[in-house]
Design a protein around this motif. Structure first.
Motif, PDB file in Angstrom:
ATOM      1  N   LEU A 186       0.715   6.850  -6.236  1.00 38.07           N
ATOM      2  CA  LEU A 186       1.311   5.055  -6.645  1.00 38.07           C
ATOM      3  C   LEU A 186       0.484   4.369  -5.546  1.00 38.07           C
ATOM      4  O   LEU A 186       1.005   3.052  -5.977  1.00 38.07           O
ATOM      5  N   TYR A 187       0.172   4.673  -4.145  1.00 37.39           N
ATOM      6  CA  TYR A 187       0.270   3.840  -2.770  1.00 37.39           C
ATOM      7  C   TYR A 187      -1.252   3.490  -3.257  1.00 37.39           C
ATOM      8  O   TYR A 187      -1.260   2.285  -3.233  1.00 37.39           O
ATOM      9  N   GLY A 188      -1.857   4.204  -3.844  1.00 37.86           N
ATOM     10  CA  GLY A 188      -2.943   4.766  -4.123  1.00 37.86           C
ATOM     11  C   GLY A 188      -4.006   3.007  -5.495  1.00 37.86           C
ATOM     12  O   GLY A 188      -4.474   2.190  -5.006  1.00 37.86           O
ATOM     13  N   LEU A 189      -2.835   2.708  -6.329  1.00 41.39           N
ATOM     14  CA  LEU A 189      -2.282   2.410  -6.976  1.00 41.39           C
ATOM     15  C   LEU A 189      -2.380   0.475  -6.411  1.00 41.39           C
ATOM     16  O   LEU A 189      -2.844  -0.134  -6.788  1.00 41.39           O
ATOM     17  N   ARG A 190      -1.572   0.673  -5.291  1.00 36.72           N
ATOM     18  CA  ARG A 190      -0.913  -0.467  -5.310  1.00 36.72           C
ATOM     19  C   ARG A 190      -2.541  -0.923  -3.458  1.00 36.72           C
ATOM     20  O   ARG A 190      -2.890  -2.285  -3.886  1.00 36.72           O
ATOM     21  N   VAL A 191      -3.469  -0.351  -3.687  1.00 40.71           N
ATOM     22  CA  VAL A 191      -4.323  -0.706  -2.650  1.00 40.71           C
ATOM     23  C   VAL A 191      -5.191  -0.966  -4.013  1.00 40.71           C
ATOM     24  O   VAL A 191      -6.124  -2.115  -3.680  1.00 40.71           O
ATOM     25  N   SER A 192      -5.532  -0.323  -4.887  1.00 44.63           N
ATOM     26  CA  SER A 192      -6.629  -0.905  -6.139  1.00 44.63           C
ATOM     27  C   SER A 192      -5.943  -1.700  -7.012  1.00 44.63           C
ATOM     28  O   SER A 192      -7.167  -2.586  -6.802  1.00 44.63           O
ATOM     29  N   LEU A 193      -4.743  -2.188  -7.132  1.00 50.36           N
ATOM     30  CA  LEU A 193      -4.800  -3.206  -7.703  1.00 50.36           C
ATOM     31  C   LEU A 193      -5.144  -4.717  -6.845  1.00 50.36           C
ATOM     32  O   LEU A 193      -4.268  -5.989  -7.282  1.00 50.36           O
TER      33      LEU A 193
END
Length: 320
Positions: A105-112
């Motif tokens: 979830l946090y990695g999605l935030r960074v990638s997006l």
């Protein structure tokens, strides 16, 4: 009297709003969207990923960026449905005791975030250069287009690696996560501006010879006003398609850079960083550390690509 005027204004605003909504839902684009079940599924998946990234702090049982919440005793636990799985680690943990679901979830935030900012920067740069090259022509057009031609001879990932390495060598080592994120956005933006510039330049060459541009010049409007207020709105369709497709490419580029070790650090991991971490444990049996972040990245990129393909077809009248 004042009540009547206020009612008339309110009625006019409501009528205008309703007419805009009716035009949208009666448009060919909306009809094309409803006809394509695959596009609707892609839009739903993209929305789920966006909402999950925004609400990561609420949905995740752990903050993977906070070392105080990590315990080595919980490291490398399998998913919950396996024999050694534990609550609340639904998808298992990595070698630091970091919950994989929370990390995704946090990695999605960074990638997006990197993807959106990279696309915004490349679009702004490419549109500006394309407008200038197409409107003024001459030497300016030749210089910009020759630079674009040279850059097209190199893969985007190579350009991103080169820019990332040069900037980090100038700034030095020991950069914090926010600075590394800014460098990634800058390097990805410089990798994808060419497509915008070439597309906008071609549209400007067509538009600038039309009567409404001649009329704008005749009444004395300056070149920046003509380019931004009259020409730019007529080239937004192709730019929107390129931006949608490039969003997926930007996320993949960031993931590749992070997988190669030049992207986001382990203290603020993106999906690419999580895949790189999990790859070290793939052959030791901890498959979940790399499988779930990799699957999330693949589904996200596929959904965005499907939306981009649909948008390209929907905005092209020859394909309707």
């Amino acid at each position: 009297m004042h009540v009547t005027d206020s009612s008339q204004v309110s009625s006019a605003v409501k009528t205008e709003y309703v007419s805009w909504a009716e035009r949208f839902f009666d448009s060919d684009i909306w009809a094309s969207f409803k006809r394509s079940k695959l596009t609707m599924v892609a839009a739903l998946l993209t929305a789920i990923f966006l909402i999950a990234a925004i609400l990561a702090g609420v949905l995740s049982p752990q903050n993977p960026f906070d070392p105080a919440q990590l315990e080595l005793l919980n490291s490398r636990l399998p998913p919950l449905w396996e024999a050694e799985g534990q609550v609340p680690f639904v998808l298992g943990t990595d070698e630091q005791g970091r919950d994989i679901f929370s990390a995704i979830l946090y990695g999605l935030r960074v990638s997006l975030l990197v993807g959106f900012l990279g696309v915004a920067f490349s679009a702004a740069l490419g549109i500006t250069l394309g407008l200038v090259a197409g409107y003024f022509g001459g030497v300016i057009d030749t210089i910009i287009m020759r630079i674009a031609d040279v850059q097209l001879t190199f893969p985007a990932i190579l350009i991103a690696l080169l820019v990332d390495g040069v900037v980090k060598s100038i700034l030095g080592s020991g950069l914090d996560a926010a600075t590394i994120l800014s460098v990634l956005v800058f390097s990805i933006g410089l990798s994808f501006w060419v497509q915008y510039a070439r597309t906008v330049r071609g549209s400007v060459l067509v538009e600038k010879n039309k009567d409404y541009i001649a009329a704008a010049k005749l009444i004395g409007l300056p070149a920046p006003v003509i380019m931004l207020k009259h020409i730019l709105p007529n080239v937004t369709g192709p730019v929107l398609v390129i931006a949608t497709i490039n969003l997926a490419l930007a996320i993949i580029t960031e993931a590749t850079l992070s997988f190669l070790g030049t992207g986001m650090p382990e203290t603020m991991p993106s999906l690419g960083t999580l895949i790189r971490i999990g790859n070290n444990y793939l052959f030791s049996g901890e498959w979940w550390i790399v499988a779930f972040p990799g699957f999330s990245l693949a589904v996200l990129v596929l959904a965005i690509n499907l939306l981009g393909d649909w948008l390209r077809d929907a905005l092209n009248p020859k394909l309707r």
